[in-house]
Design an enzyme around this catalytic site. Sequence first.
Site, PDB file in Angstrom:
ATOM      1  N   HIS A  26     -10.296 139.925 -24.706  1.00 56.33           N
ATOM      2  CA  HIS A  26     -10.762 140.231 -26.073  1.00 56.33           C
ATOM      3  C   HIS A  26      -9.724 141.087 -26.811  1.00 56.33           C
ATOM      4  O   HIS A  26     -10.045 142.097 -27.444  1.00 56.33           O
ATOM      5  CB  HIS A  26     -12.126 140.927 -26.037  1.00 56.33           C
ATOM      6  CG  HIS A  26     -13.224 140.040 -25.538  1.00 56.33           C
ATOM      7  ND1 HIS A  26     -14.076 139.329 -26.364  1.00 56.33           N
ATOM      8  CD2 HIS A  26     -13.598 139.709 -24.275  1.00 56.33           C
ATOM      9  CE1 HIS A  26     -14.928 138.629 -25.642  1.00 56.33           C
ATOM     10  NE2 HIS A  26     -14.655 138.834 -24.365  1.00 56.33           N
ATOM     11  N   TYR A 293     -13.087 147.602 -17.012  1.00 55.13           N
ATOM     12  CA  TYR A 293     -12.756 148.046 -18.373  1.00 55.13           C
ATOM     13  C   TYR A 293     -11.881 149.298 -18.301  1.00 55.13           C
ATOM     14  O   TYR A 293     -10.937 149.443 -19.070  1.00 55.13           O
ATOM     15  CB  TYR A 293     -14.029 148.290 -19.197  1.00 55.13           C
ATOM     16  CG  TYR A 293     -14.732 146.996 -19.581  1.00 55.13           C
ATOM     17  CD1 TYR A 293     -14.719 145.902 -18.726  1.00 55.13           C
ATOM     18  CD2 TYR A 293     -15.389 146.839 -20.791  1.00 55.13           C
ATOM     19  CE1 TYR A 293     -15.337 144.708 -19.048  1.00 55.13           C
ATOM     20  CE2 TYR A 293     -16.009 145.644 -21.132  1.00 55.13           C
ATOM     21  CZ  TYR A 293     -15.983 144.584 -20.258  1.00 55.13           C
ATOM     22  OH  TYR A 293     -16.586 143.398 -20.589  1.00 55.13           O
TER      23      TYR A 293
HETATM   24  C1  HEM Z   1     -16.700 140.406 -14.100  1.00 56.75           C
HETATM   25  C2  HEM Z   1     -16.902 140.107 -15.353  1.00 56.75           C
HETATM   26  C3  HEM Z   1     -16.071 140.646 -16.488  1.00 56.75           C
HETATM   27  C4  HEM Z   1     -14.821 141.186 -16.494  1.00 56.75           C
HETATM   28  C5  HEM Z   1     -13.880 141.372 -15.304  1.00 56.75           C
HETATM   29  C6  HEM Z   1     -14.514 141.542 -17.865  1.00 56.75           C
HETATM   30  C7  HEM Z   1     -13.339 142.128 -18.277  1.00 56.75           C
HETATM   31  C8  HEM Z   1     -13.110 142.631 -19.546  1.00 56.75           C
HETATM   32  C9  HEM Z   1     -12.008 143.487 -19.907  1.00 56.75           C
HETATM   33  C10 HEM Z   1     -10.914 143.932 -18.964  1.00 56.75           C
HETATM   34  C11 HEM Z   1     -12.138 143.805 -21.226  1.00 56.75           C
HETATM   35  C12 HEM Z   1     -11.247 144.715 -22.051  1.00 56.75           C
HETATM   36  C13 HEM Z   1     -11.819 146.155 -21.931  1.00 56.75           C
HETATM   37  C14 HEM Z   1     -11.071 147.188 -22.725  1.00 56.75           C
HETATM   38  O1  HEM Z   1      -9.846 147.307 -22.607  1.00 56.75           O
HETATM   39  O2  HEM Z   1     -11.749 147.950 -23.466  1.00 56.75           O
HETATM   40  C15 HEM Z   1     -13.307 143.128 -21.702  1.00 56.75           C
HETATM   41  C16 HEM Z   1     -13.782 143.179 -22.981  1.00 56.75           C
HETATM   42  C17 HEM Z   1     -14.917 142.530 -23.408  1.00 56.75           C
HETATM   43  N1  HEM Z   1     -15.823 141.835 -22.637  1.00 56.75           N
HETATM   44 FE1  HEM Z   1     -15.720 141.572 -20.667  1.00 56.75          FE
HETATM   45  N2  HEM Z   1     -15.588 141.230 -18.666  1.00 56.75           N
HETATM   46  C18 HEM Z   1     -16.549 140.684 -17.868  1.00 56.75           C
HETATM   47  C19 HEM Z   1     -17.792 140.243 -18.262  1.00 56.75           C
HETATM   48  C20 HEM Z   1     -18.235 140.193 -19.565  1.00 56.75           C
HETATM   49  C21 HEM Z   1     -19.526 139.723 -19.982  1.00 56.75           C
HETATM   50  C22 HEM Z   1     -20.642 139.247 -19.061  1.00 56.75           C
HETATM   51  C23 HEM Z   1     -19.555 139.834 -21.342  1.00 56.75           C
HETATM   52  C24 HEM Z   1     -20.679 139.513 -22.288  1.00 56.75           C
HETATM   53  C25 HEM Z   1     -21.928 139.840 -22.084  1.00 56.75           C
HETATM   54  C26 HEM Z   1     -18.280 140.380 -21.782  1.00 56.75           C
HETATM   55  C27 HEM Z   1     -17.915 140.646 -23.071  1.00 56.75           C
HETATM   56  C28 HEM Z   1     -16.804 141.351 -23.463  1.00 56.75           C
HETATM   57  C29 HEM Z   1     -16.518 141.731 -24.832  1.00 56.75           C
HETATM   58  C30 HEM Z   1     -17.328 141.365 -26.080  1.00 56.75           C
HETATM   59  C31 HEM Z   1     -15.341 142.481 -24.799  1.00 56.75           C
HETATM   60  C32 HEM Z   1     -14.638 143.138 -25.982  1.00 56.75           C
HETATM   61  C33 HEM Z   1     -15.198 144.536 -26.182  1.00 56.75           C
HETATM   62  C34 HEM Z   1     -14.500 145.239 -27.305  1.00 56.75           C
HETATM   63  O3  HEM Z   1     -14.536 144.722 -28.435  1.00 56.75           O
HETATM   64  O4  HEM Z   1     -13.916 146.314 -27.055  1.00 56.75           O
HETATM   65  N3  HEM Z   1     -17.509 140.585 -20.675  1.00 56.75           N
HETATM   66  N4  HEM Z   1     -13.905 142.419 -20.653  1.00 56.75           N
END
Ligand code: HEM
Length: 304
Positions: A26, A293
Amino acid sequence: MALSPQQAIDVVNRTFGRHSGYRALHAKGILLKGTFTATPQAAQLTRAPHMQGAPTPATFRFSNGSGNPRQPDYAPDPRGLAVKLYLPDGARTDIVAVTSPRFPTKTPEGFIELLGAQSGGLAAAWKMPLFLARHPEALAAIPRIAPSLIAPSSYAVASYYGLHAFKWVGADGSERYVRYTLAPQAPGSRLAPWRARALGRDYLREELRERIGRAPVRFTFEVQIAEPGDPTDDPSAAWPSRRRRERVGTFELTGLETERETGDDVLVFDPSRVSDGIECSSDPVLLFRPSAYSESVARRTAPQ
Ligand code: HEM
C-alpha cells in the site's frame, strides 16, 4: 518454523522492490481528514467510546495495495481505506479495510507464499499449483477477489471490507463477533481497463482531490453479526449473507490532510489497535499484522 515478520517483509520487498520512505505494501496513498459519528444502534452493540454518538475526529488514507509507489492507478489491485480515530482520552484506534471481500488465505504464511509465487510473473506460474495444494481455501477465495481488483472510477465509490472478526462487548457485558464494511454513499463503478488507462497514472488521487474540494465524501459503517459456529478466525471464509447487518455510523471525509506525514511524523494504521469494548479475534492473520507493519515502518524510516 513460524514465519517471522522480517522474512515476510523480505518476500514483500523482493516482489515489489524496496522503496525508501514508502510502506512495504500500500505504498501509494492519499491522506484526508474528517469525522466518524455512530448511530444509536452502535451503542447497543459495544461500549467503545467512539460508538456512543459524539463525532470523533479521524484521519483517513486511501491506497493501492502494491508495494511499488510508482504503479499506475489503473493497474489491477486491491484498494485500501485506513481510518485512525482520536478518542476523547487521547488514545487512538484504527480500522483498516480493503476492496477485496475476502482474504486469499487463512494464515500469514499462505499470503506471503502467494506473494512470492506471483513475484516471478509467468515464469513462476508453476509455483501456483503447489500453493493451491497447500492452501486450498484460496481456491474458493481467489475467484471472489478477482473482480474487486478492477480499477474503480473513484476511491470514494468502492466498498471496503475489514475481513477480520472483532468481538464487540456491550455496556451490559453482552458479546458478539462482527465484521466491518465501509460502504460508499457516492455512486460509481469499476472501469474497463482502456477507460481507466485513459484517465492517467494518478487519476484516483486527482479525482479525489477534485471531489473533496466540492463536497464531503461519506461512507456508511456497517457490521455483519456472526451466529454461533461462524468462523471468527479465518478471513478467507465468508459468513452466510443472511446474517444480520447493522448500520453503526457514518464516516465523513471533509478535506485533504496536509499536516501528517511531513517532517518526522510517522503514521501507522494497525487493526489490532482496538479500544475498550472491542477485542481482536484469534485470527492468525490479524495477529501477525502488527509485527509485519512494525517491520515495514522500521524499513521505511531507516536512514538511507
Ligand atoms: C499477513 C497478512 C498481511 C501482511 C503481511 C500485511 C502487510 C502490510 C504491510 C507491511 C503494510 C505497510 C505497513 C506500514 O508501513 O505502515 C500494510 C498496509 C496495509 N494493509 Fe496489510 N498486510 C496483511 C493483511 C492485510 C489485511 C487482511 C488487510 C485488510 C483487511 C490489509 C490492509 C492493508 C491496508 C489498507 C494497508 C495500508 C494502511 C495505510 O494506509 O497505512 N492488510 N500491510
